[in-house]
Write a protein that holds these residues in place. Structure first.
Motif, mmCIF file in Angstrom:
data_model
loop_
_atom_site.group_PDB
_atom_site.id
_atom_site.type_symbol
_atom_site.label_atom_id
_atom_site.label_comp_id
_atom_site.label_asym_id
_atom_site.label_seq_id
_atom_site.Cartn_x
_atom_site.Cartn_y
_atom_site.Cartn_z
ATOM 1 N N MET A 1 0.690 -1.249 0.172
ATOM 2 C CA MET A 1 -0.002 -0.126 -0.203
ATOM 3 C C MET A 1 0.821 1.453 0.161
ATOM 4 S SD MET A 1 -2.657 1.811 2.886
ATOM 5 C CE MET A 1 -2.761 0.321 3.958
ATOM 6 N N LYS A 2 0.535 2.288 -0.841
ATOM 7 C CA LYS A 2 1.121 3.565 -0.741
ATOM 8 C C LYS A 2 0.149 4.630 -0.499
ATOM 9 C CE LYS A 2 4.769 2.420 -4.288
ATOM 10 N NZ LYS A 2 5.345 2.944 -5.476
ATOM 11 N N VAL A 3 0.844 5.548 0.399
ATOM 12 C CA VAL A 3 0.046 6.732 0.679
ATOM 13 C C VAL A 3 0.702 7.775 0.488
ATOM 14 C CG1 VAL A 3 -1.151 7.810 2.930
ATOM 15 C CG2 VAL A 3 -1.054 5.394 2.868
ATOM 16 N N HIS A 4 0.207 8.745 -0.269
ATOM 17 C CA HIS A 4 0.548 9.995 -0.716
ATOM 18 C C HIS A 4 -0.187 10.926 0.170
ATOM 19 C CE1 HIS A 4 3.080 8.333 -3.991
ATOM 20 N NE2 HIS A 4 1.952 7.330 -4.076
ATOM 21 N N ILE A 5 0.858 11.698 0.685
ATOM 22 C CA ILE A 5 0.049 12.923 1.342
ATOM 23 C C ILE A 5 0.714 14.232 0.807
ATOM 24 C CG2 ILE A 5 -0.086 14.208 3.627
ATOM 25 C CD1 ILE A 5 0.504 11.586 4.901
ATOM 26 N N GLU A 6 -0.319 15.223 0.447
ATOM 27 C CA GLU A 6 0.157 16.545 -0.053
ATOM 28 C C GLU A 6 -0.162 17.727 0.918
ATOM 29 O OE1 GLU A 6 -0.866 19.329 -3.874
ATOM 30 O OE2 GLU A 6 -0.734 17.287 -4.036
ATOM 31 N N LEU A 7 0.752 18.447 1.244
ATOM 32 C CA LEU A 7 0.531 19.634 2.260
ATOM 33 C C LEU A 7 0.918 20.916 1.747
ATOM 34 C CD1 LEU A 7 2.731 17.961 5.303
ATOM 35 C CD2 LEU A 7 0.240 17.943 5.023
ATOM 36 N N ASP A 8 -0.129 21.712 1.746
ATOM 37 C CA ASP A 8 0.040 23.108 1.206
ATOM 38 C C ASP A 8 0.355 23.976 2.405
ATOM 39 O OD1 ASP A 8 -0.090 25.161 -0.421
ATOM 40 O OD2 ASP A 8 -2.441 25.365 -0.569
ATOM 41 N N LEU A 9 1.706 24.190 2.629
ATOM 42 C CA LEU A 9 2.097 24.922 3.672
ATOM 43 C C LEU A 9 3.122 26.029 3.228
ATOM 44 C CD1 LEU A 9 3.458 21.935 5.877
ATOM 45 C CD2 LEU A 9 1.060 23.111 6.235
ATOM 46 N N THR A 10 2.957 27.196 4.049
ATOM 47 C CA THR A 10 3.995 28.234 3.876
ATOM 48 C C THR A 10 5.244 27.645 4.483
ATOM 49 O OG1 THR A 10 3.519 29.118 5.933
ATOM 50 C CG2 THR A 10 2.263 29.943 4.237
ATOM 51 N N PRO A 11 6.324 28.285 4.277
ATOM 52 C CA PRO A 11 7.688 27.847 4.742
ATOM 53 C C PRO A 11 7.770 27.986 6.332
ATOM 54 C CG PRO A 11 8.326 29.482 3.001
ATOM 55 C CD PRO A 11 6.762 29.249 3.178
ATOM 56 N N GLN A 12 6.858 29.000 6.964
ATOM 57 C CA GLN A 12 7.021 29.305 8.204
ATOM 58 C C GLN A 12 5.892 27.791 8.965
ATOM 59 O OE1 GLN A 12 8.276 30.985 10.638
ATOM 60 N NE2 GLN A 12 7.195 30.087 12.480
ATOM 61 N N GLU A 13 5.000 27.624 8.206
ATOM 62 C CA GLU A 13 3.977 26.599 8.929
ATOM 63 C C GLU A 13 5.096 24.948 8.689
ATOM 64 O OE1 GLU A 13 -0.280 28.165 7.536
ATOM 65 O OE2 GLU A 13 1.098 27.116 6.054
ATOM 66 N N ALA A 14 5.841 25.196 7.451
ATOM 67 C CA ALA A 14 6.424 23.830 7.473
ATOM 68 C C ALA A 14 7.811 23.655 8.392
ATOM 69 C CB ALA A 14 7.040 23.756 6.098
ATOM 70 N N ARG A 15 8.038 24.811 8.884
ATOM 71 C CA ARG A 15 9.074 24.819 10.167
ATOM 72 C C ARG A 15 8.607 24.535 11.372
ATOM 73 N NH1 ARG A 15 11.287 29.111 7.037
ATOM 74 N NH2 ARG A 15 9.941 30.587 8.435
ATOM 75 N N GLU A 16 7.296 25.204 11.494
ATOM 76 C CA GLU A 16 6.702 24.569 12.741
ATOM 77 C C GLU A 16 6.101 23.047 13.074
ATOM 78 O OE1 GLU A 16 3.461 27.484 12.959
ATOM 79 O OE2 GLU A 16 4.514 29.098 13.143
ATOM 80 N N LEU A 17 5.699 22.698 11.740
ATOM 81 C CA LEU A 17 5.321 21.279 11.582
ATOM 82 C C LEU A 17 6.647 20.505 11.979
ATOM 83 C CD1 LEU A 17 3.139 19.029 10.751
ATOM 84 C CD2 LEU A 17 4.157 19.061 8.622
#
Length: 85
Positions: A1-17
């Motif tokens: 099984m493959k799961v693909h997750i796409e996140l639409d984040l700002t650079p700041q949100e990505a750093r926080e994540l």
């Protein structure tokens, strides 16, 4: 099984994540420090930059492996007709 997750984040949100919030201050200190060091004669900026980039790549690779490990399932999920789901 493959799961693909796409996140639409700002650079700041990505750093926080990724737990890297608060990096803005460190980045500003780094830039200020480097701008002062680069004006010194004979400073090996290129060598230092290569090491910095290499460490960043290694960190991203370790993070990728952690994400891959936590999102990969073990075991088979084949149905009776031989096709994978």
């Amino acid at each position: 099984m493959k799961v693909h997750i796409e996140l639409d984040l700002t650079p700041q949100e990505a750093r926080e994540l990724m737990g890297l919030d608060g990096m803005d201050q460190m980045q500003q200190l780094f830039i200020k420090s480097m701008s002062g060091e680069m004006t010194k004669e004979g400073y090996p900026f290129f060598d230092m930059f290569q090491n910095f980039v290499k460490q960043g790549q290694e960190t991203l690779e370790r993070y990728r492996k952690v994400v891959e490990t936590t999102t990969t399932t073990t075991g088979s999920t084949k149905s009776g007709n031989g096709s994978e789901h």
